[in-house]
Design a protein around this motif. Structure first.
Motif, PDB file in Angstrom:
ATOM      1  N   ARG A 157      38.448  26.765  56.270  1.00 43.68           N
ATOM      2  CA  ARG A 157      38.578  27.357  57.669  1.00 43.68           C
ATOM      3  C   ARG A 157      39.446  28.599  57.653  1.00 43.68           C
ATOM      4  NH1 ARG A 157      40.015  25.005  63.563  1.00 43.68           N
ATOM      5  NH2 ARG A 157      40.306  26.879  64.532  1.00 43.68           N
ATOM      6  N   PHE A 158      40.438  28.107  56.892  1.00 40.04           N
ATOM      7  CA  PHE A 158      41.700  28.974  56.836  1.00 40.04           C
ATOM      8  C   PHE A 158      41.963  29.693  55.320  1.00 40.04           C
ATOM      9  CE2 PHE A 158      42.586  25.452  59.632  1.00 40.04           C
ATOM     10  CZ  PHE A 158      42.630  26.235  61.053  1.00 40.04           C
ATOM     11  N   THR A 159      41.802  29.060  54.437  1.00 42.73           N
ATOM     12  CA  THR A 159      41.930  29.414  53.060  1.00 42.73           C
ATOM     13  C   THR A 159      41.102  30.947  52.837  1.00 42.73           C
ATOM     14  OG1 THR A 159      41.906  27.182  52.179  1.00 42.73           O
ATOM     15  CG2 THR A 159      41.705  28.917  50.508  1.00 42.73           C
ATOM     16  N   LEU A 160      39.828  30.797  53.233  1.00 42.19           N
ATOM     17  CA  LEU A 160      39.014  31.996  52.807  1.00 42.19           C
ATOM     18  C   LEU A 160      39.538  33.200  53.842  1.00 42.19           C
ATOM     19  CD1 LEU A 160      36.837  33.257  51.280  1.00 42.19           C
ATOM     20  CD2 LEU A 160      35.162  32.401  53.017  1.00 42.19           C
ATOM     21  N   PRO A 161      39.700  33.290  55.076  1.00 44.72           N
ATOM     22  CA  PRO A 161      40.048  34.302  55.817  1.00 44.72           C
ATOM     23  C   PRO A 161      41.487  34.747  55.391  1.00 44.72           C
ATOM     24  CG  PRO A 161      39.900  32.393  57.104  1.00 44.72           C
ATOM     25  CD  PRO A 161      39.375  32.042  55.936  1.00 44.72           C
ATOM     26  N   LEU A 162      42.247  33.811  55.031  1.00 44.45           N
ATOM     27  CA  LEU A 162      43.794  34.054  54.831  1.00 44.45           C
ATOM     28  C   LEU A 162      43.536  35.109  53.495  1.00 44.45           C
ATOM     29  CD1 LEU A 162      46.655  34.445  54.890  1.00 44.45           C
ATOM     30  CD2 LEU A 162      47.036  32.056  53.946  1.00 44.45           C
ATOM     31  N   MET A 163      42.918  34.693  52.477  1.00 46.39           N
ATOM     32  CA  MET A 163      42.745  35.300  51.189  1.00 46.39           C
ATOM     33  C   MET A 163      42.052  36.606  51.129  1.00 46.39           C
ATOM     34  SD  MET A 163      44.652  33.624  48.845  1.00 46.39           S
ATOM     35  CE  MET A 163      43.779  34.001  47.148  1.00 46.39           C
TER      36      MET A 163
ATOM     37  N   THR B  39      52.278  36.934  57.274  1.00 38.28           N
ATOM     38  CA  THR B  39      52.123  36.308  55.924  1.00 38.28           C
ATOM     39  C   THR B  39      51.874  37.433  54.881  1.00 38.28           C
ATOM     40  OG1 THR B  39      50.992  34.362  56.835  1.00 38.28           O
ATOM     41  CG2 THR B  39      50.609  34.809  54.350  1.00 38.28           C
ATOM     42  N   ASN B  40      52.819  37.305  53.868  1.00 36.60           N
ATOM     43  CA  ASN B  40      52.742  37.835  52.748  1.00 36.60           C
ATOM     44  C   ASN B  40      52.878  37.145  51.312  1.00 36.60           C
ATOM     45  OD1 ASN B  40      52.859  40.913  53.676  1.00 36.60           O
ATOM     46  ND2 ASN B  40      54.719  39.922  54.864  1.00 36.60           N
ATOM     47  N   LEU B  41      52.387  37.967  50.429  1.00 36.42           N
ATOM     48  CA  LEU B  41      52.759  37.281  48.873  1.00 36.42           C
ATOM     49  C   LEU B  41      54.150  37.248  48.650  1.00 36.42           C
ATOM     50  CD1 LEU B  41      50.268  38.753  46.307  1.00 36.42           C
ATOM     51  CD2 LEU B  41      49.778  36.913  47.841  1.00 36.42           C
ATOM     52  N   PHE B  42      54.730  36.195  47.935  1.00 40.27           N
ATOM     53  CA  PHE B  42      56.069  36.037  47.763  1.00 40.27           C
ATOM     54  C   PHE B  42      56.602  37.311  46.841  1.00 40.27           C
ATOM     55  CE2 PHE B  42      55.648  31.562  49.179  1.00 40.27           C
ATOM     56  CZ  PHE B  42      56.809  31.431  49.625  1.00 40.27           C
ATOM     57  N   PRO B  43      57.611  37.544  46.997  1.00 36.22           N
ATOM     58  CA  PRO B  43      58.076  38.833  45.826  1.00 36.22           C
ATOM     59  C   PRO B  43      57.729  38.547  44.318  1.00 36.22           C
ATOM     60  CG  PRO B  43      59.697  38.450  47.615  1.00 36.22           C
ATOM     61  CD  PRO B  43      58.554  37.366  47.675  1.00 36.22           C
ATOM     62  N   GLY B  44      56.917  39.362  43.846  1.00 41.05           N
ATOM     63  CA  GLY B  44      56.824  39.345  42.492  1.00 41.05           C
ATOM     64  C   GLY B  44      55.480  38.636  41.983  1.00 41.05           C
ATOM     65  N   MET B  45      54.723  37.964  43.089  1.00 43.76           N
ATOM     66  CA  MET B  45      53.334  37.436  42.848  1.00 43.76           C
ATOM     67  C   MET B  45      52.373  38.390  42.500  1.00 43.76           C
ATOM     68  SD  MET B  45      51.700  34.488  42.570  1.00 43.76           S
ATOM     69  CE  MET B  45      52.880  33.438  43.304  1.00 43.76           C
ATOM     70  N   ALA B  46      52.458  39.522  43.162  1.00 44.85           N
ATOM     71  CA  ALA B  46      51.412  40.491  43.028  1.00 44.85           C
ATOM     72  C   ALA B  46      51.539  40.864  41.685  1.00 44.85           C
ATOM     73  CB  ALA B  46      51.646  41.750  44.193  1.00 44.85           C
ATOM     74  N   GLU B  47      52.659  41.159  41.160  1.00 42.63           N
ATOM     75  CA  GLU B  47      53.010  41.616  39.785  1.00 42.63           C
ATOM     76  C   GLU B  47      52.310  40.729  38.792  1.00 42.63           C
ATOM     77  OE1 GLU B  47      55.419  44.048  42.419  1.00 42.63           O
ATOM     78  OE2 GLU B  47      55.026  41.915  42.206  1.00 42.63           O
ATOM     79  N   LEU B  48      52.702  39.315  38.947  1.00 38.14           N
ATOM     80  CA  LEU B  48      52.384  38.201  38.271  1.00 38.14           C
ATOM     81  C   LEU B  48      50.687  38.029  38.215  1.00 38.14           C
ATOM     82  CD1 LEU B  48      52.618  35.613  36.576  1.00 38.14           C
ATOM     83  CD2 LEU B  48      52.761  34.211  38.710  1.00 38.14           C
TER      84      LEU B  48
ATOM     85  N   PHE C 225      51.754  30.683  46.611  1.00 34.01           N
ATOM     86  CA  PHE C 225      51.175  31.974  46.269  1.00 34.01           C
ATOM     87  C   PHE C 225      51.752  32.994  47.346  1.00 34.01           C
ATOM     88  CE2 PHE C 225      47.579  34.954  46.973  1.00 34.01           C
ATOM     89  CZ  PHE C 225      47.362  35.436  45.541  1.00 34.01           C
ATOM     90  N   ALA C 226      51.509  32.639  48.599  1.00 37.19           N
ATOM     91  CA  ALA C 226      51.910  33.514  49.805  1.00 37.19           C
ATOM     92  C   ALA C 226      53.077  32.754  50.879  1.00 37.19           C
ATOM     93  CB  ALA C 226      50.818  33.788  50.830  1.00 37.19           C
ATOM     94  N   ASP C 227      53.622  33.470  51.482  1.00 33.76           N
ATOM     95  CA  ASP C 227      54.609  32.882  52.424  1.00 33.76           C
ATOM     96  C   ASP C 227      53.952  32.988  53.826  1.00 33.76           C
ATOM     97  OD1 ASP C 227      56.933  32.248  53.712  1.00 33.76           O
ATOM     98  OD2 ASP C 227      58.185  34.195  53.313  1.00 33.76           O
ATOM     99  N   THR C 228      53.603  31.729  54.091  1.00 35.11           N
ATOM    100  CA  THR C 228      52.620  31.496  55.185  1.00 35.11           C
ATOM    101  C   THR C 228      53.561  31.066  56.348  1.00 35.11           C
ATOM    102  OG1 THR C 228      52.053  29.509  54.457  1.00 35.11           O
ATOM    103  CG2 THR C 228      50.363  31.249  53.950  1.00 35.11           C
ATOM    104  N   ALA C 229      54.619  30.826  55.958  1.00 35.49           N
ATOM    105  CA  ALA C 229      55.406  29.951  57.011  1.00 35.49           C
ATOM    106  C   ALA C 229      55.875  30.835  58.234  1.00 35.49           C
ATOM    107  CB  ALA C 229      57.019  29.584  56.563  1.00 35.49           C
ATOM    108  N   PRO C 230      55.767  32.275  58.180  1.00 43.09           N
ATOM    109  CA  PRO C 230      56.060  32.814  59.511  1.00 43.09           C
ATOM    110  C   PRO C 230      54.941  32.807  60.527  1.00 43.09           C
ATOM    111  CG  PRO C 230      56.883  34.205  57.831  1.00 43.09           C
ATOM    112  CD  PRO C 230      56.194  32.904  57.059  1.00 43.09           C
ATOM    113  N   ASP C 231      53.613  32.815  60.033  1.00 38.14           N
ATOM    114  CA  ASP C 231      52.740  32.660  60.947  1.00 38.14           C
ATOM    115  C   ASP C 231      52.133  31.218  61.302  1.00 38.14           C
ATOM    116  OD1 ASP C 231      51.743  35.209  61.050  1.00 38.14           O
ATOM    117  OD2 ASP C 231      50.712  35.323  59.209  1.00 38.14           O
ATOM    118  N   LEU C 232      52.617  30.131  60.534  1.00 35.74           N
ATOM    119  CA  LEU C 232      52.475  28.978  60.979  1.00 35.74           C
ATOM    120  C   LEU C 232      53.624  28.506  61.943  1.00 35.74           C
ATOM    121  CD1 LEU C 232      52.057  27.276  57.320  1.00 35.74           C
ATOM    122  CD2 LEU C 232      50.297  27.066  59.231  1.00 35.74           C
TER     123      LEU C 232
END
Length: 217
Positions: free
Chosen positions: A114-120, A85-94, A13-20
């Protein structure tokens, strides 16, 4: 016919690798170690803190120093959870297309609540998701089917009418055990691409929007 779509979070859903990766490099810096490039971090990002700490420190969860390293890593990540962190390109449109067609969607991840809710929330999708299932929602996380079955229960949609998109073998295994179809997000954090043909999935996509071709199969 697909009546609901479920997504893994990290690497799907999201590209979280940069923040991780930033959290891991912060920890490496504290210990006088050089930072790792994002290209090295990305394939391990779906494996959580254990996978990333093994990458950075060659340490296993049963090592004496693991708990302290993990605590510092997670505290830093919690404070910087959606900087890059951002959505992967095209995910918002999907997502918008699913909503326009009245198809509920949700998140099923091994990421702790603990991380899922604040990230979403930071991404602006917490209220739009029909369910948010985290790694600690059920007694057993993926690859066990429990989280996917919980999502099915909350949505009141039978597992066989749910489609799950993930980027890890455990996603496919959990879906298979839950009686759901699984599609692999090949654009995600695939650590062993050569193993993909052996995963129990019904297809794969290279862009989020390509998932639409599987909704009526």
């Amino acid at each position: 016919m697909t009546s609901a779509v479920l997504f893994d979070l990290d690497g799907t859903f999201a590209d979280t690798a940069p923040d991780l990766g930033a959290a891991l490099n912060h920890l490496l810096s504290i210990h006088g170690k050089p930072p790792l490039p994002l290209e090295a971090i990305r394939p391990q990002a779906s494996h959580g803190s254990a996978g990333l700490l093994k990458l950075g420190f060659n340490i296993e969860p049963d090592a004496p120093d693991f708990a302290e390293l993990r605590s510092v890593f997670l505290d830093y990540y919690a404070s910087h959870i959606c900087v890059h962190t951002n959505l992967f390109p095209g995910m918002a449109e999907l997502i918008e297309t699913l909503e326009q067609h009245g198809l509920p969607w949700g998140i099923v991840t091994n990421k702790p609540h603990r991380f899922t809710l604040p990230l979403m929330q930071a991404l602006g999708y917490a209220q739009r998701a029909a369910c948010l299932i985290s790694g600690d929602t059920c007694a057993r996380a993926k690859p066990f089917p429990d989280p996917l079955l919980k999502a099915s229960e909350l949505l009141k949609i039978a597992p066989q009418h749910c489609l799950y998109l993930g980027d890890d073998k455990r996603d496919a295994e959990a879906a298979q055990a839950a009686g759901m179809r699984c599609i692999i997000a090949r654009y995600g954090y695939i650590s062993s691409p050569k193993e993909l043909p052996s995963w129990p999935a019904q297809g794969g996509i290279d862009l989020p929007f390509q998932l639409l071709q599987y909704l009526t199969v």
